[in-house]
Design an enzyme around this catalytic site. Structure first.
Site, PDB file in Angstrom:
ATOM      1  N   ASP A 119      -3.795   6.821  -1.542  1.00  0.00           N
ATOM      2  CA  ASP A 119      -5.018   6.469  -2.258  1.00  0.00           C
ATOM      3  C   ASP A 119      -4.625   5.887  -3.610  1.00  0.00           C
ATOM      4  O   ASP A 119      -3.505   6.071  -4.085  1.00  0.00           O
ATOM      5  CB  ASP A 119      -5.891   7.717  -2.439  1.00  0.00           C
ATOM      6  CG  ASP A 119      -7.302   7.388  -2.897  1.00  0.00           C
ATOM      7  OD1 ASP A 119      -7.686   6.199  -2.859  1.00  0.00           O
ATOM      8  OD2 ASP A 119      -8.024   8.321  -3.308  1.00  0.00           O
ATOM      9  N   GLY A 120      -5.553   5.164  -4.222  1.00  0.00           N
ATOM     10  CA  GLY A 120      -5.318   4.656  -5.564  1.00  0.00           C
ATOM     11  C   GLY A 120      -4.584   3.325  -5.642  1.00  0.00           C
ATOM     12  O   GLY A 120      -4.261   2.855  -6.739  1.00  0.00           O
ATOM     13  N   ASN A 121      -4.330   2.686  -4.511  1.00  0.00           N
ATOM     14  CA  ASN A 121      -3.541   1.452  -4.522  1.00  0.00           C
ATOM     15  C   ASN A 121      -4.240   0.307  -5.249  1.00  0.00           C
ATOM     16  O   ASN A 121      -3.594  -0.487  -5.927  1.00  0.00           O
ATOM     17  CB  ASN A 121      -3.209   1.035  -3.083  1.00  0.00           C
ATOM     18  CG  ASN A 121      -2.308   2.026  -2.391  1.00  0.00           C
ATOM     19  OD1 ASN A 121      -1.116   2.072  -2.630  1.00  0.00           O
ATOM     20  ND2 ASN A 121      -2.895   2.845  -1.523  1.00  0.00           N
ATOM     21  N   GLY A 122      -5.565   0.218  -5.102  1.00  0.00           N
ATOM     22  CA  GLY A 122      -6.292  -0.851  -5.792  1.00  0.00           C
ATOM     23  C   GLY A 122      -6.228  -0.695  -7.300  1.00  0.00           C
ATOM     24  O   GLY A 122      -5.964  -1.667  -8.024  1.00  0.00           O
ATOM     25  N   ARG A 123      -6.477   0.517  -7.785  1.00  0.00           N
ATOM     26  CA  ARG A 123      -6.390   0.750  -9.236  1.00  0.00           C
ATOM     27  C   ARG A 123      -4.980   0.508  -9.750  1.00  0.00           C
ATOM     28  O   ARG A 123      -4.791  -0.121 -10.797  1.00  0.00           O
ATOM     29  CB  ARG A 123      -6.826   2.194  -9.534  1.00  0.00           C
ATOM     30  CG  ARG A 123      -8.339   2.413  -9.513  1.00  0.00           C
ATOM     31  CD  ARG A 123      -8.692   3.887  -9.380  1.00  0.00           C
ATOM     32  NE  ARG A 123      -8.581   4.326  -7.993  1.00  0.00           N
ATOM     33  CZ  ARG A 123      -8.682   5.581  -7.590  1.00  0.00           C
ATOM     34  NH1 ARG A 123      -8.876   6.539  -8.498  1.00  0.00           N
ATOM     35  NH2 ARG A 123      -8.584   5.893  -6.307  1.00  0.00           N
ATOM     36  N   MET A 124      -3.988   0.965  -9.006  1.00  0.00           N
ATOM     37  CA  MET A 124      -2.599   0.746  -9.403  1.00  0.00           C
ATOM     38  C   MET A 124      -2.255  -0.745  -9.386  1.00  0.00           C
ATOM     39  O   MET A 124      -1.536  -1.242 -10.261  1.00  0.00           O
ATOM     40  CB  MET A 124      -1.673   1.522  -8.467  1.00  0.00           C
ATOM     41  CG  MET A 124      -1.710   3.022  -8.645  1.00  0.00           C
ATOM     42  SD  MET A 124      -0.882   3.569 -10.160  1.00  0.00           S
ATOM     43  CE  MET A 124       0.820   3.181  -9.754  1.00  0.00           C
ATOM     44  N   GLY A 125      -2.771  -1.461  -8.401  1.00  0.00           N
ATOM     45  CA  GLY A 125      -2.509  -2.896  -8.326  1.00  0.00           C
ATOM     46  C   GLY A 125      -3.094  -3.645  -9.510  1.00  0.00           C
ATOM     47  O   GLY A 125      -2.478  -4.583 -10.043  1.00  0.00           O
ATOM     48  N   ARG A 126      -4.279  -3.231  -9.953  1.00  0.00           N
ATOM     49  CA  ARG A 126      -4.889  -3.898 -11.120  1.00  0.00           C
ATOM     50  C   ARG A 126      -4.160  -3.509 -12.408  1.00  0.00           C
ATOM     51  O   ARG A 126      -4.040  -4.327 -13.324  1.00  0.00           O
ATOM     52  CB  ARG A 126      -6.380  -3.572 -11.170  1.00  0.00           C
ATOM     53  CG  ARG A 126      -7.154  -4.247 -10.027  1.00  0.00           C
ATOM     54  CD  ARG A 126      -8.657  -4.073 -10.130  1.00  0.00           C
ATOM     55  NE  ARG A 126      -9.096  -2.710  -9.826  1.00  0.00           N
ATOM     56  CZ  ARG A 126      -9.282  -2.226  -8.608  1.00  0.00           C
ATOM     57  NH1 ARG A 126      -9.037  -2.991  -7.540  1.00  0.00           N
ATOM     58  NH2 ARG A 126      -9.712  -0.987  -8.417  1.00  0.00           N
TER      59      ARG A 126
ATOM     60  N   HIS B 149       0.834  -1.204   0.000  1.00  0.00           N
ATOM     61  CA  HIS B 149       0.000   0.000   0.000  1.00  0.00           C
ATOM     62  C   HIS B 149       0.870   1.256   0.000  1.00  0.00           C
ATOM     63  O   HIS B 149       0.815   2.071   0.927  1.00  0.00           O
ATOM     64  CB  HIS B 149      -0.930  -0.010   1.223  1.00  0.00           C
ATOM     65  CG  HIS B 149      -2.389   0.089   0.874  1.00  0.00           C
ATOM     66  ND1 HIS B 149      -3.057  -0.889   0.168  1.00  0.00           N
ATOM     67  CD2 HIS B 149      -3.307   1.058   1.118  1.00  0.00           C
ATOM     68  CE1 HIS B 149      -4.314  -0.535   0.009  1.00  0.00           C
ATOM     69  NE2 HIS B 149      -4.493   0.646   0.565  1.00  0.00           N
TER      70      HIS B 149
END
Length: 510
Positions: A447-454, A443
Site C-alpha cells: 500500500d502507499g505506492n501512489g503517495r510514495m511515487g508522488r 509497486h
C-alpha cells in the site's frame, strides 16, 4: 432481502474450500444453486460467462474491473485446462512476454489447441481468448508457469514470427539476452532445416552484442550445408544497451524501457529552470503547499480528508487517539502518516538542494518515508511493526489496471536497478517522470505506492529546480489513465504531458 449471516457463512465456506483447492475459474456445478445465488447476491461471486464464475469482493462497485484483471491469468489457465486438458498452450509471442516477466492482461489471449474452435471467446472488460486450431510443439518444448502452458524460451524464439521483433522489441531483446548458449536453439534449427529463422536469430543476437551465439549459429548451419543469410530483424532506430550478464529478465526489461521512454519525456516535458537560488525559500514554499498537497494526494487514494483535519494533524492536536472520533479513523491515521512522511521528504529535499545526487538521496531515505507514512497504523495496532520492514513479500494488484506488478521476488532485483538508473540519469525531466512512473509500475509496497511515487516525483522536481507540484484530485481520471497507457502500451507521452502541464501551471502561479 438480506441473507441471514449463518446461511451466508455456509456459502462462503463452500467457496473457501474451492479456493483452497486452487480453483479460480469456478463452474456452476461446483457450487449448489443456493450457495451460488447467495454468493452472487452478496457480491462474493462474479459471473464471467454462462456457467463460469470468479471470486470477488463485495466492496467493489458493480462493473469494476479489478477482480477480473486480478483473476485473468488464473481463470484462463483453469478454464483452458478444463476445456482442453493438457492439449493447449499459448502462442510463442505471448509465451515470450510471460517468460520475460510481462504479465500485463492482454486484450486477446492467443491459444493453440488441436481441438480449438478458431473463434474468440468474449470475456469481461473487452478481453477475450482466441483458441486457434493448431498443432502443439513437442511436450519437451512446453513448460507451465502460474498455470499457463507456454513455449520454452528456445522453442519460442525459433517459432516466433518476424513481425514480433518489430512489434515487441523490448520483449524480444530481453528474451535473447536470457539465452546462454547457442545450443539452446541450434538443435531445433538444424533438425527442421530452418535457415531463414537461423539467419534472423543470428542477426538478432548480433544486434544485442552477443557475437559468440550469432557466429555459432551461422557456422553450424553452414557446416550442415545450409545457405544462411544473416539479417537484423529489429527495425527500430534505437540500439539499446543489453546486459548479457544480467541474472534476471526484469533487469534488462527495465534498462531497455528506461532508454526507450526517456526519449518520450525529452520531447514532451518542459525544460528545467535554473536550480532554486535559496534552499530556505524553496523549503518554505514547500511548507506553504503542504495542506493542498496532502488533501489532493490523500483524496486521489480514496481517503476522505478535509483541510480542517489536515490542519489539526499539522498543528499537533491530531494524534491517532484524539482523531478516533472523526468520521473515519482510517482517514485520520492516513492524514497523520502523510504529515510525518512529508517531514521526512522535506529533510531529503534539503540534502538534494545542497547538491547531493537525488537518486542516491531517495534510495537512502525512501524507506524512512514509507515507515512514517504508516507509523500511525502501527501505533493504533492496525499494522504489525514487521509490515513496515521493507518491500512486499507477496502479489499486489492495481485497482482497475491491466498492469500486473512484478512478482515480489523480482522487486528485490528491480528496485536496485531503478535507483541505479535514477542516479545515472543526467536529465532532470527524465528523473521527474520516470522516477514517478517506474516506481509505481514496480509497486514495491502493498500500500502507499501512489503517495510514495508522488513524493519521489517531487524530490526529483526539486533537484531540477522545478516547483513542488500537486496532482489535483480533479485530474485523477487523467492521471490514472495516462499511467495505464504507459504501463500497458509503453506510451509515456500522455503522462509526460500531464505532469508537464501541472508543473508549468504551478510555475505560473508562483
Amino acid at each position: 432481502m438480506a441473507i441471514p449471516s449463518d446461511k451466508l457463512a455456509t456459502a462462503l465456506l463452500a467457496l473457501k474450500q474451492l479456493q483452497d483447492q486452487g480453483s479460480v475459474a469456478i463452474r456452476s456445478s461446483q457450487l449448489s444453486r443456493t450457495n451460488r445465488e447467495r454468493l452472487q447476491n452478496s457480491g462474493f461471486l462474479l459471473e464471467v460467462m454462462k456457467g463460469w464464475y470468479i471470486p470477488a469482493r463485495p466492496d467493489e462497485t458493480q462493473g469494476e474491473s479489478t477482480a477480473w484483471y486480478a483473476s485473468f491469468w488464473a481463470f484462463s489457465g483453469n478454464y483452458l485446462t478444463e476445456r482442453f486438458g493438457s492439449d493447449w498452450c499459448l502462442g510463442p509471442e505471448q509465451s515470450l512476454s510471460l517468460l520475460t516477466g510481462d504479465w500485463t492482461v492482454p486484450r486477446q489471449l492467443m491459444v493453440r489447441a488441436p481441438k480449438g474452435g478458431n473463434k474468440p471467446l468474449s470475456l469481461p472488460h473487452q478481453t477475450s481468448i482466441f483458441d486457434t486450431r493448431a498443432d502443439l510443439p513437442p511436450a519437451s518444448d512446453i513448460e507451465i508457469r502460474e498455470g499457463m502452458r507456454i513455449y520454452t524460451l528456445p522453442a519460442a524464439l525459433v517459432a516466433v514470427s518476424a513481425t514480433a521483433f518489430q512489434a515487441q522489441p523490448v520483449t524480444l531483446r530481453t528474451a535473447l539476452a536470457m539465452v546462454r548458449d547457442a545450443s539452446d536453439v541450434l538443435g531445433r534449427l538444424l533438425d527442421a532445416g530452418q535457415s531463414v529463422v537461423a539467419g534472423r536469430l543470428a542477426g538478432a543476437f548480433r544486434s544485442i552484442g552477443n557475437e559468440q551465439i550469432a557466429n555459432d549459429i551461422v557456422e553450424a548451419m553452414r557446416a550442415a550445408g545450409y545457405v544462411i543469410r544473416e539479417i537484423n530483424p529489429f527495425t527500430d532506430s534505437a540500439s539499446p544497451l543489453v546486459n548479457l550478464q544480467a541474472s534476471s529478465p526484469y533487469v534488462n526489461r527495465l534498462d531497455m524501457s528506461w532508454q526507450s521512454m526517456r526519449k518520450q519525456v525529452l520531447e514532451h516535458f518542459p525544460r528545467p529552470p535554473q536550480p532554486p537560488a535559496d534552499k530556505d525559500i524553496y523549503l518554505g514554499q514547500v511548507d506553504d503547499i503542504y495542506v493542498t498537497d496532502a488533501y489532493h494526494s490523500l483524496s486521489i487514494e480514496g481517503y476522505r480528508v478535509s483541510t480542517e483535519l489536515i490542519e489539526r494533524v499539522r498543528s499537533g492536536s491530531g494524534n491517532p487517539d484524539g482523531l478516533a472520533a472523526d468520521r473515519s479513523h482510517r482517514d485520520a491515521l492516513a492524514a497523520r502518516g502523510y504529515w510525518l512522511a512529508f517531514q521526512q521528504v522535506k529533510q531529503s529535499l534539503g540534502v538534494i538542494l545542497d547538491g547531493q545526487n537525488p537518486g542516491e538521496v531517495v534510495q537512502k531515505n525512501h524507506g524512512a518515508w514509507y515507515r512514517e507514512l504508516f507509523a500511525p497504523s502501527v501505533t493504533a495496532g492496525i499494522l504489525r511493526p514487521g509490515d513496515l520492514a521493507g518491500y512486499r513479500s507477496g502479489p499486489v494488484y492495481i485497482r482497475r489496471s491491466k498492469h500486473v506488478p512484478p512478482r515480489h521476488e523480482a522487486v528485490r532485483e528491480l528496485m536496485p536497478t531503478f535507483f541505479r538508473l535514477l542516479q545515472q540519469e543526467q536529465d532532470p525531466a527524465v528523473r521527474v517522470v520516470l522516477g514517478h512512473f517506474v516506481f509505481v509500475n514496480i509497486h514495491p509496497y502493498v500500500d502507499g505506492n501512489g503517495r510514495m511515487g508522488r513524493f519521489m516525483m517531487n524530490a526529483m522536481l526539486a533537484a531540477g529546480g522545478y516547483p513542488w507540484t500537486v496532482v489535483p484530485v480533479e485530474r485523477r481520471s487523467d492521471y490514472m489513465e495516462t499511467l495505464e497507457a504507459a504501463s500497458v502500451e509503453g506510451n509515456l507521452v500522455p503522462f509526460s504531458q500531464l505532469i508537464g502541464q501541472l508543473v508549468e501551471r504551478t510555475r505560473r502561479q508562483e
